[in-house]
Design a protein around this motif. Sequence first.
Motif, PDB file in Angstrom:
ATOM      1  N   MET A   1       1.405  -8.927  -9.996  1.00  0.00           N
ATOM      2  CA  MET A   1       0.906  -7.963  -9.045  1.00  0.00           C
ATOM      3  C   MET A   1       2.007  -7.680  -8.025  1.00  0.00           C
ATOM      4  N   GLU A   2       2.122  -6.436  -7.664  1.00  0.00           N
ATOM      5  CA  GLU A   2       3.157  -6.018  -6.736  1.00  0.00           C
ATOM      6  C   GLU A   2       2.791  -6.440  -5.309  1.00  0.00           C
ATOM      7  N   VAL A   3       3.779  -7.011  -4.590  1.00  0.00           N
ATOM      8  CA  VAL A   3       3.586  -7.428  -3.203  1.00  0.00           C
ATOM      9  C   VAL A   3       4.579  -6.679  -2.334  1.00  0.00           C
ATOM     10  N   LYS A   4       4.042  -5.943  -1.347  1.00  0.00           N
ATOM     11  CA  LYS A   4       4.877  -5.256  -0.366  1.00  0.00           C
ATOM     12  C   LYS A   4       5.060  -6.199   0.818  1.00  0.00           C
ATOM     13  N   ASP A   5       6.298  -6.514   1.152  1.00  0.00           N
ATOM     14  CA  ASP A   5       6.593  -7.435   2.241  1.00  0.00           C
ATOM     15  C   ASP A   5       6.823  -6.642   3.522  1.00  0.00           C
ATOM     16  N   ALA A   6       5.859  -6.712   4.440  1.00  0.00           N
ATOM     17  CA  ALA A   6       5.962  -5.990   5.705  1.00  0.00           C
ATOM     18  C   ALA A   6       6.081  -6.962   6.882  1.00  0.00           C
ATOM     19  N   ARG A   7       6.486  -8.190   6.588  1.00  0.00           N
ATOM     20  CA  ARG A   7       6.671  -9.170   7.663  1.00  0.00           C
ATOM     21  C   ARG A   7       7.812  -8.740   8.572  1.00  0.00           C
ATOM     22  N   GLY A   8       7.610  -8.960   9.857  1.00  0.00           N
ATOM     23  CA  GLY A   8       8.649  -8.652  10.828  1.00  0.00           C
ATOM     24  C   GLY A   8       8.709  -7.195  11.233  1.00  0.00           C
ATOM     25  N   LEU A   9       7.882  -6.361  10.640  1.00  0.00           N
ATOM     26  CA  LEU A   9       7.882  -4.933  10.964  1.00  0.00           C
ATOM     27  C   LEU A   9       6.781  -4.632  11.978  1.00  0.00           C
ATOM     28  N   LEU A  10       7.110  -3.798  12.938  1.00  0.00           N
ATOM     29  CA  LEU A  10       6.130  -3.414  13.949  1.00  0.00           C
ATOM     30  C   LEU A  10       5.374  -2.180  13.495  1.00  0.00           C
ATOM     31  N   CYS A  11       4.138  -2.054  13.966  1.00  0.00           N
ATOM     32  CA  CYS A  11       3.344  -0.868  13.658  1.00  0.00           C
ATOM     33  C   CYS A  11       4.042   0.349  14.240  1.00  0.00           C
ATOM     34  N   PRO A  12       4.027   1.434  13.505  1.00  0.00           N
ATOM     35  CA  PRO A  12       3.142   1.716  12.365  1.00  0.00           C
ATOM     36  C   PRO A  12       3.776   1.443  11.005  1.00  0.00           C
ATOM     37  N   GLU A  13       4.950   0.846  10.936  1.00  0.00           N
ATOM     38  CA  GLU A  13       5.661   0.701   9.660  1.00  0.00           C
ATOM     39  C   GLU A  13       4.832  -0.003   8.571  1.00  0.00           C
ATOM     40  N   PRO A  14       4.154  -1.137   8.824  1.00  0.00           N
ATOM     41  CA  PRO A  14       3.344  -1.749   7.754  1.00  0.00           C
ATOM     42  C   PRO A  14       2.246  -0.805   7.237  1.00  0.00           C
ATOM     43  N   VAL A  15       1.658  -0.029   8.133  1.00  0.00           N
ATOM     44  CA  VAL A  15       0.617   0.926   7.730  1.00  0.00           C
ATOM     45  C   VAL A  15       1.230   2.035   6.872  1.00  0.00           C
ATOM     46  N   LEU A  16       2.399   2.513   7.265  1.00  0.00           N
ATOM     47  CA  LEU A  16       3.062   3.569   6.492  1.00  0.00           C
ATOM     48  C   LEU A  16       3.444   3.080   5.101  1.00  0.00           C
ATOM     49  N   ILE A  17       3.922   1.855   5.002  1.00  0.00           N
ATOM     50  CA  ILE A  17       4.254   1.261   3.699  1.00  0.00           C
ATOM     51  C   ILE A  17       2.999   1.208   2.828  1.00  0.00           C
ATOM     52  N   THR A  18       1.901   0.766   3.416  1.00  0.00           N
ATOM     53  CA  THR A  18       0.639   0.661   2.682  1.00  0.00           C
ATOM     54  C   THR A  18       0.144   2.040   2.249  1.00  0.00           C
ATOM     55  N   LYS A  19       0.214   3.011   3.140  1.00  0.00           N
ATOM     56  CA  LYS A  19      -0.234   4.371   2.823  1.00  0.00           C
ATOM     57  C   LYS A  19       0.577   4.973   1.684  1.00  0.00           C
ATOM     58  N   ARG A  20       1.883   4.758   1.700  1.00  0.00           N
ATOM     59  CA  ARG A  20       2.726   5.252   0.602  1.00  0.00           C
ATOM     60  C   ARG A  20       2.306   4.635  -0.731  1.00  0.00           C
ATOM     61  N   GLU A  21       1.985   3.358  -0.710  1.00  0.00           N
ATOM     62  CA  GLU A  21       1.580   2.681  -1.946  1.00  0.00           C
ATOM     63  C   GLU A  21       0.209   3.167  -2.415  1.00  0.00           C
ATOM     64  N   ILE A  22      -0.715   3.368  -1.496  1.00  0.00           N
ATOM     65  CA  ILE A  22      -2.027   3.921  -1.843  1.00  0.00           C
ATOM     66  C   ILE A  22      -1.852   5.285  -2.500  1.00  0.00           C
ATOM     67  N   ASP A  23      -1.021   6.129  -1.892  1.00  0.00           N
ATOM     68  CA  ASP A  23      -0.795   7.474  -2.429  1.00  0.00           C
ATOM     69  C   ASP A  23      -0.093   7.419  -3.787  1.00  0.00           C
ATOM     70  N   ARG A  24       0.854   6.498  -3.934  1.00  0.00           N
ATOM     71  CA  ARG A  24       1.604   6.389  -5.180  1.00  0.00           C
ATOM     72  C   ARG A  24       0.716   5.905  -6.329  1.00  0.00           C
ATOM     73  N   LEU A  25      -0.109   4.907  -6.068  1.00  0.00           N
ATOM     74  CA  LEU A  25      -0.933   4.321  -7.124  1.00  0.00           C
ATOM     75  C   LEU A  25      -2.191   5.135  -7.427  1.00  0.00           C
ATOM     76  N   GLY A  26      -2.849   5.599  -6.389  1.00  0.00           N
ATOM     77  CA  GLY A  26      -4.118   6.287  -6.599  1.00  0.00           C
ATOM     78  C   GLY A  26      -5.264   5.331  -6.879  1.00  0.00           C
ATOM     79  N   GLN A  27      -4.997   4.342  -7.715  1.00  0.00           N
ATOM     80  CA  GLN A  27      -5.946   3.259  -7.997  1.00  0.00           C
ATOM     81  C   GLN A  27      -5.166   2.079  -8.535  1.00  0.00           C
TER      82      GLN A  27
END
Length: 69
Positions: A1-27
């Motif tokens: 399973m793919e793991v996005k590492d957003a440790r050490g990043l301040l908001c909104p960067e972790p949210v943006l990373i997650t949103k990009r992955e949601i949009d990329r995968l769709g499901q």
Amino acid sequence: MEVKDARGLLCPEPVLITKREIDRLGQGTFQVLVDIVAARDNITRLAKSQKWEISVEPRGDEFLLTLKK
């Protein structure tokens, strides 16, 4: 399973990373690793607003978020 590492990043960067992955995968399933409570909370709100299931696993000072749709 793919793991996005957003440790050490301040908001909104972790949210943006997650949103990009949601949009990329769709499901599917992926995980995001964060170390800031605000990032955990903001990603949880994003996932729910996009109709993704989310589970949070505390790991010491970090959180492993698993998103699934």
